[in-house]
Design an enzyme around this catalytic site. Sequence first.
Site, PDB file in Angstrom:
ATOM      1  N   GLU A  32      -1.973  -0.051   8.320  1.00 13.63           N
ATOM      2  CA  GLU A  32      -3.026  -1.557   8.773  1.00 13.63           C
ATOM      3  C   GLU A  32      -2.582  -2.227   9.168  1.00 13.63           C
ATOM      4  OE1 GLU A  32      -4.121  -3.167   4.818  1.00 13.63           O
ATOM      5  OE2 GLU A  32      -2.646  -5.203   5.716  1.00 13.63           O
ATOM      6  N   HIS A  86       1.267  -1.305  -0.303  1.00 11.36           N
ATOM      7  CA  HIS A  86       0.264  -0.542   0.423  1.00 11.36           C
ATOM      8  C   HIS A  86       0.712   1.101   0.135  1.00 11.36           C
ATOM      9  CE1 HIS A  86      -3.320  -2.425   0.939  1.00 11.36           C
ATOM     10  NE2 HIS A  86      -2.941  -3.469   2.347  1.00 11.36           N
ATOM     11  N   HIS A 135       2.826  -7.693   1.603  1.00 11.67           N
ATOM     12  CA  HIS A 135       2.574  -8.338   2.727  1.00 11.67           C
ATOM     13  C   HIS A 135       1.528  -8.954   2.189  1.00 11.67           C
ATOM     14  CE1 HIS A 135      -0.362  -4.507   2.368  1.00 11.67           C
ATOM     15  NE2 HIS A 135      -1.091  -5.163   2.764  1.00 11.67           N
ATOM     16  N   ARG A 144      -1.654  -4.236  -6.577  1.00  8.12           N
ATOM     17  CA  ARG A 144      -1.142  -6.465  -6.543  1.00  8.12           C
ATOM     18  C   ARG A 144       0.563  -6.191  -6.967  1.00  8.12           C
ATOM     19  NH1 ARG A 144      -5.506  -7.696  -9.337  1.00  8.12           N
ATOM     20  NH2 ARG A 144      -6.720  -7.404  -7.455  1.00  8.12           N
TER      21      ARG A 144
HETATM   22 ZN    ZN Z   1      -3.068  -4.717   2.902  1.00  2.00          ZN
END
Ligand code: ZN
Length: 310
Positions: free
Chosen positions: A114, A96, A171, A191
């Site tokens: 996150e 991200h 991740h 991605r």
């Molecule tokens: Zn994530």
Amino acid sequence: MDILFFDPCLKDVVWGGNKLRDEFHYEGAGDSTGECWGISAHKNGDGKIKNGTYSGMTLSALYRDHRELFGNITAEEFPLLVKIIDAKADLSIQVHPDDAYVKEHEDCPFGKTECWYIMDCPENATLVIGHHAKTRQELADMIHEDRYEELIKQLPVKKGDFIQIVPGTVHAIKGGFTILETQQSSDITYRVYDYKRLVDGKERPLHVKQSIDVITVPDESGEKALVSTEGMKKDAMNLLIACEFYKVWKMEVETSVNVEQKYPFLLGSVLDGCGRVNEYELKKGDHFMIPSDYGNVKFEGNMELILSTV
Ligand code: ZN
């Protein structure tokens, strides 16, 4: 003043499982429901309040029109998103961007930091966290040459572990994991790799350029991302993380816990068990918000919760 409960938004995805239907009993969940956005004001899943004065109102509208319930914070949109993820298959390997990158490149006010509380996972499980490339050139080469096994780091984890994922960290959640995710309210995901998986006959697009731009090199994730909650105090708020975007606590109620609501707002999700918060019944899968200036709250029963605020 009410404690506000939310109707979650459910997402069917290629990697989703059936726990959100069979264990959490969310209405409308099916065989491949991977995400339950329990507390969200994001445009792709704006949750509705289901009780009290504001019943039927979306969280984004409540945040816009009644900022006093949120301690008059100034973020342009409600800043957090809390979801339960049930993965039957591996999620794509992803990364991200941070706030600065999205402001320049995306139409979204927030980057995505996150964190995950692992509610369930297989024995001897690992998660993909971080990478082995030493330079950005080496990272680009490994990505272009499809050398993902060599690139990614695997972190051994167990049920009850908590992990902070900062922007720029490679991740992936794997099949068999159920997690509670607390995150900035953003769905910008790049991605990196999708295991050559076909969805409706084609591979989903990868975001190779953006990934190479935003991945932190050399990797800084390491084991420092991980906190074990083993042995944490019962009947207490245990702080798991305090970063610039959120604070997150784990609370295991065995008898009762008194909490002084001194935060702009306090979000809660019941991971297991049941009980009460003041006069409200609580059960597994409930998501709620205690507004600013609510005063003291008393949790009672036998249940496990994750709480958060900004
Ligand atoms: Zn994530």
